[in-house]
Design a protein around this motif. Structure first.
Motif, PDB file in Angstrom:
ATOM      1  N   MET A 172       0.027  57.458  33.171  1.00 64.38           N
ATOM      2  CA  MET A 172       0.771  56.365  32.545  1.00 64.38           C
ATOM      3  C   MET A 172       0.184  55.027  33.005  1.00 64.38           C
ATOM      4  N   THR A 173      -0.179  54.161  32.065  1.00 64.36           N
ATOM      5  CA  THR A 173      -0.789  52.879  32.400  1.00 64.36           C
ATOM      6  C   THR A 173       0.259  51.932  32.983  1.00 64.36           C
ATOM      7  N   ALA A 174      -0.268  50.869  33.647  1.00 66.67           N
ATOM      8  CA  ALA A 174       0.640  49.887  34.247  1.00 66.67           C
ATOM      9  C   ALA A 174       1.482  49.209  33.192  1.00 66.67           C
ATOM     10  N   THR A 175       0.888  48.921  32.022  1.00 65.36           N
ATOM     11  CA  THR A 175       1.645  48.276  30.940  1.00 65.36           C
ATOM     12  C   THR A 175       2.766  49.180  30.453  1.00 65.36           C
ATOM     13  N   HIS A 176       2.449  50.464  30.316  1.00 65.42           N
ATOM     14  CA  HIS A 176       3.460  51.431  29.877  1.00 65.42           C
ATOM     15  C   HIS A 176       4.603  51.509  30.885  1.00 65.42           C
ATOM     16  N   ILE A 177       4.246  51.533  32.171  1.00 65.29           N
ATOM     17  CA  ILE A 177       5.274  51.588  33.222  1.00 65.29           C
ATOM     18  C   ILE A 177       6.155  50.352  33.170  1.00 65.29           C
ATOM     19  N   LEU A 178       5.535  49.168  32.980  1.00 62.17           N
ATOM     20  CA  LEU A 178       6.291  47.928  32.964  1.00 62.17           C
ATOM     21  C   LEU A 178       7.268  47.896  31.800  1.00 62.17           C
ATOM     22  N   ILE A 179       6.791  48.272  30.598  1.00 67.42           N
ATOM     23  CA  ILE A 179       7.679  48.276  29.425  1.00 67.42           C
ATOM     24  C   ILE A 179       8.814  49.272  29.608  1.00 67.42           C
ATOM     25  N   THR A 180       8.488  50.439  30.165  1.00 69.18           N
ATOM     26  CA  THR A 180       9.514  51.457  30.397  1.00 69.18           C
ATOM     27  C   THR A 180      10.560  50.955  31.385  1.00 69.18           C
ATOM     28  N   LEU A 181      10.106  50.324  32.463  1.00 68.38           N
ATOM     29  CA  LEU A 181      11.042  49.789  33.464  1.00 68.38           C
ATOM     30  C   LEU A 181      11.951  48.714  32.859  1.00 68.38           C
ATOM     31  N   LEU A 182      11.370  47.816  32.066  1.00 67.50           N
ATOM     32  CA  LEU A 182      12.172  46.760  31.461  1.00 67.50           C
ATOM     33  C   LEU A 182      13.241  47.341  30.529  1.00 67.50           C
TER      34      LEU A 182
END
Length: 546
Positions: A1-11
């Motif tokens: 999982m990419t950092a961008t994907h993780i960030l969007i998921t967390l938000l």
């Protein structure tokens, strides 16, 4: 999982957590908001009972901001002394820890069950309260679901080395951690949600115990910023409670942040990860309550000295009771709007009394003063109307919605009465003065009697508006029928005097009939106060036609 994907998921998961907390708070406010406010207002005899009341109300409501607004409103309205109001805030801060302690246990399996039960109750519930409680259940289910998703997202093996290094840099200074959490809690308007997020980070190993504790301290400071920011621009006395609450939080942070390593050693045996963060949150607020509860009289003296009361503005058109910070709590906001509407009624009463004096004395200054009073009435009406439009619709139940409509209708009718007095009666008074006319003794006596009845009916309408008394409402409508008969008799007698050739009657015939017509219109607006109450009780016919 990419950092961008993780960030969007967390938000997205954080947004779900915030929405779940919002549903819980709004559902409880709709179901029990008025009762909780009454409970809070009845338990303010001393600081200890006030502390327990603040704890109990917030433990149910899970919103220290809402409780703080109530306490601020009580203190600003002189309903409660400053010391019990500050004690309410200490109790409210401890009350917010209840749901945090409960959710620290693993209740993941309850999430789908709560959502299912809540949806069924919301869709199928016959009573409004059942639907509101269904909303609470769905909110709790979403909170549990979001916490589970957050824990799965932030587990260590899904965080890359660079991301881990950046997190370590950002969380290396306790002061920076506290500041970041404070800003987040202030923006989210929910310290519970932020603390739950911190617990998820601690459970996933993203932050260590000292960092989690620093973040919890910041979350407690951030939630104290909300009532403080909403009270800015108000009277200084209204700032005392939120400022006092903020001072206690800042003092606690100053004491705790340097001692985090030592506190970590003390609290670690009681639990790790999420449990340690929850225990520290509870211990922090309990310690502040134990420390400051005996010192509240001294703090109250300090706040009164720092924030002395200012003299109320002399401008009568400036609203005095429309607390902008209370629009999210309907029970308080509606009470404020009702109080301001009574100020409008006072202006109308002076205008009616003054209009009679203008007709009797022929004083142009009296006419000008009444026209100026209508400007005051218009500004107050506009302020009440816009204030009611800002009241949170999501927190309104049926009872609150009905009361909002009643207040708005009462204010509109008062504004219409002011327009009739200003644009009609005072125009007629000015014409009478310019033409040097005078009414006959009998004609003036009829106008005086109608004015006096209107003043009495206005007082009766205020009683109906405030107390909601059904007998008074029936009496007000009956008085309208009697006033219609009085208007008919006055008109017939006027024509009799015309036929008899009374000089004053001949000169003032148009003025007299127009005045009687306008007074009847005013009576209709006064009697309209009784209609909502009579409609609810089934005391009105659908039509007067046979």
């Amino acid at each position: 999982m990419t950092a961008t994907h993780i960030l969007i998921t967390l938000l997205g998961q954080v947004a779900l957590l915030l929405w779940g907390i919002h549903m819980v708070q709004s559902g409880i406010m709709r179901a029990y908001g008025a009762g909780l406010r009454r409970l809070l207002s009845k338990r303010l005899g001393n600081r200890f009972s006030a502390f327990l009341a603040g704890f109990g109300v917030t433990a149910i409501l899970q919103s220290s901001t809402a409780t703080g607004l109530m306490a601020t409103s009580f203190a600003a309205g002189r309903i409660v002394d400053l010391v019990p109001a500050l004690a309410i805030m200490l109790g409210a801060n401890v009350g917010t820890t209840v749901i945090v302690q409960l959710l620290a246990f693993d209740m993941t399996l309850l999430s789908p069950l709560l959502i299912l039960v809540g949806v069924v109750a919301f869709k199928r519930g016959g009573q409004t309260r059942i639907r509101d409680l269904g909303r609470v259940a769905v909110g709790l289910g979403l909170v549990l679901l979001s916490l589970s998703l957050l824990t799965e997202t932030v587990v260590p093996h899904e965080i890359g080395p660079r991301t881990r290094e950046m997190i370590d840099i950002l969380t290396g200074d306790p002061l920076i951690c506290a500041l970041a959490a404070a800003l987040f809690a202030w923006g989210a308007h929910a310290s519970v949600a932020v603390v739950l997020l911190i617990m998820s980070l601690a459970a996933g190993g993203i932050v260590d115990a000292p960092t989690a504790m620093a973040l919890v301290v910041g979350a407690n400071i951030g939630t104290a910023m909300n009532p403080l920011m909403q009270s800015l621009g108000r009277d200084r006395a209204a700032l005392r409670v939120p400022v006092g609450n903020m001072l206690t939080r800042l003092a606690g942070a100053a004491l705790v942040l340097p001692l985090l390593p030592l506190l970590t050693q003390w609290l670690t045996p009681l639990g790790e990860g999420a449990r340690a963060a929850a225990n520290f949150h509870t211990a922090f607020n309990l310690a502040l309550a134990l420390l400051f509860l005996p010192l509240l009289p001294l703090m109250a003296m300090l706040l009164r000295r720092l924030l002395p009361e200012r003299a109320m503005p002399d401008d009568p058109s400036v609203p005095r009771h429309l607390d902008a910070g209370a629009v999210s709590v309907p029970s308080i906001a509606l009470a404020n709007a009702a109080r301001e509407s009574l100020r409008m009624a006072d202006v109308v009463e002076k205008m009616l009394s003054g209009s009679l004096e203008a007709f009797e004395s022929g004083d142009r200054k009296k006419v000008s003063a009444i026209c100026a009073s209508d400007d005051i009435l218009d500004r107050l009406h506009g302020a009440v109307k816009h204030y009611l439009m800002r009241v949170s619709r999501e927190a309104l139940d049926e009872e609150h919605s009905q009361r909002l409509s009643e207040i708005l209708a009462f204010a509109i009718n008062l504004e219409h009465i002011g327009d009739i007095v200003d644009k009609n009666l005072m125009e007629l008074a000015d014409k009478k003065i310019r033409r040097q006319l005078s009414f006959s003794d009998e004609g003036m006596r009829e106008i005086r009697e109608m004015h006096n009845r209107l003043l009495n009916h206005l007082q009766l309408s205020i009683a109906v508006f405030m107390a909601g008394d059904l007998d008074s409402a029936r009496r007000l409508v009956q008085e309208k029928e009697q006033f219609r008969e009085l208007e008919r008799i006055a008109t017939e007698r006027h024509f009799e005097r015309l036929r008899e050739g009374v000089p004053q009657t001949i000169e003032t015939t148009e003025l007299h009939l127009d005045i009687v017509r306008d007074l009847k219109r005013i009576e209709s607006h006064i009697a309209a106060t009784a209609y909502p109450l009579l409609e609810q009780s089934g005391g009105l016919r659908r039509s007067r036609l046979t």
